[in-house]
Design an enzyme around this catalytic site. Structure first.
Site, PDB file in Angstrom:
ATOM      1  CB  SER A 188      -0.945  -0.048   1.208  1.00 42.99           C
ATOM      2  OG  SER A 188      -1.956   0.923   1.111  1.00 42.99           O
ATOM      3  CG  ASP A 357      -7.370  -3.415  -3.230  1.00 39.21           C
ATOM      4  OD1 ASP A 357      -8.077  -2.524  -2.714  1.00 39.21           O
ATOM      5  OD2 ASP A 357      -6.125  -3.423  -3.175  1.00 39.21           O
ATOM      6  CG  HIS A 387      -6.043  -2.105   0.279  1.00 38.16           C
ATOM      7  ND1 HIS A 387      -5.372  -1.954  -0.914  1.00 38.16           N
ATOM      8  CD2 HIS A 387      -5.359  -1.373   1.185  1.00 38.16           C
ATOM      9  CE1 HIS A 387      -4.331  -1.144  -0.749  1.00 38.16           C
ATOM     10  NE2 HIS A 387      -4.304  -0.787   0.524  1.00 38.16           N
TER      11      HIS A 387
END
Length: 411
Positions: A188, A357, A387
């Site tokens: 991320s 996601d 995610h």
């Protein structure tokens, strides 16, 4: 700062001088750093000790190392080791794992000794390090700034890239065996930070062999979910400089708009409903088994980081922070913030996303491909893999982690 800007990170003489200066400053400012008492509510020692106890019976240990950045932040990074000595003295490839938004190094260990990615990588013959960025529970020290000051929290993923990752990579480069390679593995936010570093300081492309990015946040044209909705609320009510300099305890105060967002995405989870930061980090997935763990799992960060993401969602550009026309002119010599020069990224990237996601999406990675040619993109076609599952999913070891270990070892 002068030393970092003038000495090449790849030349031995420069690294030795940087190391000497780092040691000097750490000695000079040691008393000042201790007096400020810059620690989290739950001390990092307690957290690490708990993990050490949990993994000891499996033959694993955690080492803590300190890294000083060019702008004065003191980061604690962790090395995961095995009591079993290296076979035949083989020089192992190094992999540096970096956490996501409001995360820390211990996030990588939450699945336990059998299923967590660091242990799978360690068992595959890799040397494993876990990074921590400024402001999280392991990195709340500075040589001159108090953790309660606005100056301490005046950073985004930009500074995490050009200062934190830069300092950590140099530290590993100094400690590695002569012929060992370094591979970066980020989740991320850390993918954002790495591309900031590699685009602005292209010489660091030569410091790592390759990078594996799990659900990176770069272009966010196609994003949906709580981060997008919070961006819309912020865009309607604030400007980019109103809230700079606040820490995570002041983030996203519970006004009615934000309460509506948490109820929309985290309905049914009582822990997530009471904390908008946790909803942002873990929303759109059911993790009721981890409720007790989640209470203390927002590890720290700056509001400015969120604002930077909100900005890029609205402008649909991968760009530097927007300080407003007048301040942009002073900072950049331009009325609007410049885009990061992604064409200068030359490290091979192995990117993993999932169809479930809605934060890091196939369309946005395809846009990234138009700037960075060396991308191998794998999309997991799993409706229950969103995610947070990249780092906390129970199916991640079989779906993802063993494949990643192979990529790092053999590419």
């Amino acid at each position: 700062m002068f030393v970092n800007e003038t000495l090449s990170p790849l030349k031995v003489e420069g690294r030795k001088l940087k190391s000497a200066i780092t040691n000097f400053f750490e000695t000079v400012f040691k008393d000042n750093m201790t007096e400020q008492g810059q620690v989290s509510n739950i001390s990092d020692g307690v957290i690490v000790m708990a993990f050490r106890s949990a993994i000891a019976s499996y033959g694993y240990q955690i080492e803590t190392h300190k890294v000083l950045t060019a702008d004065g932040y003191i980061l604690k990074i962790h090395k995961v080791t095995s009591r079993v000595p290296d076979s035949f003295g083989i020089k192992r490839r190094i992999v540096l794992l970096h956490h996501g938004l409001f995360g820390c190094s211990m996030d990588w260990l939450l699945l336990g000794p059998k299923d967590s990615l660091p242990f799978i990588l360690l068992e595959s013959g890799l040397e494993v390090w876990l990074a921590n960025s400024r402001g999280n529970q392991f990195s709340k020290e500075h040589i001159s700034r108090s953790v309660s000051s606005a100056e301490f929290w005046d950073f985004t993923f930009h500074e995490i890239g050009v200062y934190d990752l830069r300092a950590i990579l140099e530290y590993l480069y100094d400690t590695k065996s002569e012929h060992a390679d370094i591979v970066f593995l980020g989740y991320s936010l850390s993918g954002t930070s790495l591309l900031v570093l590699l685009s602005l300081l292209p010489e660091y492309n030569n410091m790592i062999k390759s990078a594996v990015l799990l659900a990176p946040l770069v272009f966010m044209n196609d994003i949906k979910g709580p981060l997008k909705d919070m961006s819309d609320v912020y865009h309607e009510n604030y400007n980019s400089t109103m809230l700079i300099g606040r820490n995570q305890e002041e983030l996203l105060k519970e006004d009615e708009s934000l309460k509506g967002i948490t109820e929309k995405y985290c309905k049914g989870n009582k822990v997530l409903l009471t904390n908008s930061l946790l909803c942002l980090k873990y929303g759109m997935t059911v993790m009721s088994r981890m409720d007790e763990l989640l209470v203390n799992s927002t590890s720290g960060g700056s509001e400015k980081t969120l604002i930077h993401y909100f900005q890029m969602i609205q402008t649909k550009r991968f760009e530097m922070f927007d300080y407003g026309i007048e301040n942009n002119s002073r900072a950049y010599g331009l009325s609007s913030p410049p885009e990061y020069p992604l064409n200068d990224v030359s490290v091979p990237l192995y990117i993993f996303t999932s169809t479930a996601d809605t934060m890091s999406t196939r369309n946005d990675i395809n846009k990234l491909k138009s700037f960075v040619p060396f991308i191998n993109h794998t999309v997991l076609n799993k409706s229950d893999f969103s995610h947070p599952h990249f780092i906390l999913g129970r199916t991640a070891p079989e779906l993802l982690y063993k494949n990643i270990a192979g990529i790092i070892n053999y590419t």
